[in-house]
Design an enzyme around this catalytic site. Sequence first.
Site, PDB file in Angstrom:
ATOM      1  N   TYR A   1      40.882  52.774  33.300  1.00 57.26           N
ATOM      2  CA  TYR A   1      39.389  53.260  33.512  1.00 57.26           C
ATOM      3  C   TYR A   1      39.269  54.366  34.156  1.00 57.26           C
ATOM      4  CZ  TYR A   1      34.700  53.437  35.933  1.00 57.26           C
ATOM      5  OH  TYR A   1      33.203  53.619  36.273  1.00 57.26           O
TER       6      TYR A   1
ATOM      7  N   SER B   1      33.287  59.142  37.270  1.00 60.41           N
ATOM      8  CA  SER B   1      33.238  58.395  38.503  1.00 60.41           C
ATOM      9  C   SER B   1      34.246  59.207  39.557  1.00 60.41           C
ATOM     10  CB  SER B   1      34.134  57.131  38.265  1.00 60.41           C
ATOM     11  OG  SER B   1      34.467  56.650  39.250  1.00 60.41           O
TER      12      SER B   1
HETATM   13  N1  NAP Z   1      28.571  50.936  39.653  1.00 61.76           N
HETATM   14  C1  NAP Z   1      29.579  51.847  39.859  1.00 61.76           C
HETATM   15  O1  NAP Z   1      30.076  51.466  41.046  1.00 61.76           O
HETATM   16  C2  NAP Z   1      29.976  52.978  39.282  1.00 61.76           C
HETATM   17  C3  NAP Z   1      30.727  53.863  40.046  1.00 61.76           C
HETATM   18  C4  NAP Z   1      31.252  55.139  39.498  1.00 61.76           C
HETATM   19  C5  NAP Z   1      30.727  55.199  37.998  1.00 61.76           C
HETATM   20  N2  NAP Z   1      30.194  54.337  37.475  1.00 61.76           N
HETATM   21  C6  NAP Z   1      29.593  54.600  36.058  1.00 61.76           C
HETATM   22  O2  NAP Z   1      28.125  54.645  35.793  1.00 61.76           O
HETATM   23  C7  NAP Z   1      27.955  54.343  34.585  1.00 61.76           C
HETATM   24  C8  NAP Z   1      26.953  53.240  34.656  1.00 61.76           C
HETATM   25  O3  NAP Z   1      27.427  52.056  35.138  1.00 61.76           O
HETATM   26  P1  NAP Z   1      26.366  51.267  36.092  1.00 61.76           P
HETATM   27  O4  NAP Z   1      27.096  51.160  37.362  1.00 61.76           O
HETATM   28  O5  NAP Z   1      25.068  51.538  35.971  1.00 61.76           O
HETATM   29  O6  NAP Z   1      26.821  49.815  35.459  1.00 61.76           O
HETATM   30  P2  NAP Z   1      25.990  48.724  34.780  1.00 61.76           P
HETATM   31  O7  NAP Z   1      24.729  48.263  35.322  1.00 61.76           O
HETATM   32  O8  NAP Z   1      26.936  47.712  34.130  1.00 61.76           O
HETATM   33  O9  NAP Z   1      25.482  49.536  33.160  1.00 61.76           O
HETATM   34  C9  NAP Z   1      26.304  49.719  32.360  1.00 61.76           C
HETATM   35  C10 NAP Z   1      25.648  50.156  30.992  1.00 61.76           C
HETATM   36  O10 NAP Z   1      26.607  50.684  29.965  1.00 61.76           O
HETATM   37  C11 NAP Z   1      25.821  49.754  28.796  1.00 61.76           C
HETATM   38  N3  NAP Z   1      27.390  49.342  27.927  1.00 61.76           N
HETATM   39  C12 NAP Z   1      28.319  48.640  28.295  1.00 61.76           C
HETATM   40  N4  NAP Z   1      29.128  48.522  27.175  1.00 61.76           N
HETATM   41  C13 NAP Z   1      28.374  48.878  26.270  1.00 61.76           C
HETATM   42  C14 NAP Z   1      28.654  49.028  24.909  1.00 61.76           C
HETATM   43  N5  NAP Z   1      29.669  48.588  24.163  1.00 61.76           N
HETATM   44  N6  NAP Z   1      27.650  49.540  23.912  1.00 61.76           N
HETATM   45  C15 NAP Z   1      26.562  50.162  24.413  1.00 61.76           C
HETATM   46  N7  NAP Z   1      26.085  50.185  26.062  1.00 61.76           N
HETATM   47  C16 NAP Z   1      27.149  49.832  26.686  1.00 61.76           C
HETATM   48  C17 NAP Z   1      25.410  48.373  29.492  1.00 61.76           C
HETATM   49  O11 NAP Z   1      24.490  47.852  28.586  1.00 61.76           O
HETATM   50  P3  NAP Z   1      24.688  46.616  27.729  1.00 61.76           P
HETATM   51  O12 NAP Z   1      25.657  45.559  28.481  1.00 61.76           O
HETATM   52  O13 NAP Z   1      23.262  45.921  27.589  1.00 61.76           O
HETATM   53  O14 NAP Z   1      25.361  47.019  26.116  1.00 61.76           O
HETATM   54  C18 NAP Z   1      24.547  49.039  30.710  1.00 61.76           C
HETATM   55  O15 NAP Z   1      23.501  49.310  30.359  1.00 61.76           O
HETATM   56  C19 NAP Z   1      29.170  53.798  33.912  1.00 61.76           C
HETATM   57  O16 NAP Z   1      29.650  55.012  32.915  1.00 61.76           O
HETATM   58  C20 NAP Z   1      30.128  53.690  35.145  1.00 61.76           C
HETATM   59  O17 NAP Z   1      31.533  53.803  34.556  1.00 61.76           O
HETATM   60  C21 NAP Z   1      29.568  53.310  38.034  1.00 61.76           C
END
Ligand code: NAP
Length: 275
Positions: free
Chosen positions: A167, A148
């Site tokens: 985080y 991130s």
């Molecule tokens: N959105 C933002 O603003 C942002 C910014 C910077 C970085 N990121 C990073 O991007 C990545 C993806 O996030 P996103 O934004 O796409 O959010 P998201 O839509 O909430 O996706 C998160 C994914 O992680 C999975 N996950 C969470 N806990 C898990 C567990 N215990 N075991 C297996 N799978 C798990 C969730 O699936 P299930 O709930 O079905 O398990 C979901 O598919 C993350 O690493 C996040 O830190 C996001």
Amino acid sequence: MSTESAESTRQGRTALVTGASSGIGAAYARRLAARGWDTVLVARRAQRLDDLARRLREEGTGTRVETLVADLSDPADLARVADRAAGDDIGFLLNNAGINGYGPFADLDPALLRKVLDVNVLAVTVLARSAVAAMRERGRGTLVNVASQLAFAGSLPPGPLPERAVYGGTKGYVVTFTRTLAAELAGTPLHVQVLCPGLTATEFHRSRGEEPVEGREQQVHEDGGMPVHQVVDASLAALDTGDVVCVPGLRDTTPVDRLTEAERTLREAARRGTP
Ligand SMILES: NC(=O)c1ccc[n+]([C@@H]2O[C@H](COP(=O)([O-])OP(=O)(O)OC[C@H]3O[C@@H](n4cnc5c(N)ncnc54)[C@H](OP(=O)(O)O)[C@@H]3O)[C@@H](O)[C@H]2O)c1
């Protein structure tokens, strides 16, 4: 083509995507499938994975899709996914699953803190270890770890982003881990990238991560952010150019070069032992 030669041409053509049930992971999996990759979709929500798998098959890319329901904070589940990541066919690992565990540090349930570390740090490391060992053996492969932009900006004045120290720390780990591993693997045919999105339009802020977000349809948090397809585009473009650090939205890599320069200065000062 004989079955045997068809099988051998699929070697290394499977992408394992964690966190494929929503957001960046789901979008990345679709893009990889469209590029001809077979996929292994990993997350806790089976229904969401099945829906995406059906969609990928319907989109007729002709690729194979497999779902692997797993909670990456569960040691037995993580071991199953690590076994799969070490498979002969895995040529791309997207370590994307992540949770935020936001909240005032001293008030947070220690169990949640542990889960943030398990998913964001331990699982990323264990899966990378499995996949990279197998890829090194085969002589090719790609690893993308999702960090991130908060790894860099979490503590910046004038307004450090509140209630996300753990985080931010986990994402700092992912950045340092990936950059250092990339340096170790430089000169090999393995590609390594750390993807550092800023605020992205997903359902990330709808849960702290203890439990999955409910509902069959993907949702978007209310905080806005970059569309997921732009984040995926940036990552794929950086793989083409070989940039290890990918910050979607950053058109010119000069700030990353400056960061490296600043790190060099700090290292030199530490070596001199200047008071
Ligand atoms: N959105 C933002 O603003 C942002 C910014 C910077 C970085 N990121 C990073 O991007 C990545 C993806 O996030 P996103 O934004 O796409 O959010 P998201 O839509 O909430 O996706 C998160 C994914 O992680 C999975 N996950 C969470 N806990 C898990 C567990 N215990 N075991 C297996 N799978 C798990 C969730 O699936 P299930 O709930 O079905 O398990 C979901 O598919 C993350 O690493 C996040 O830190 C996001």
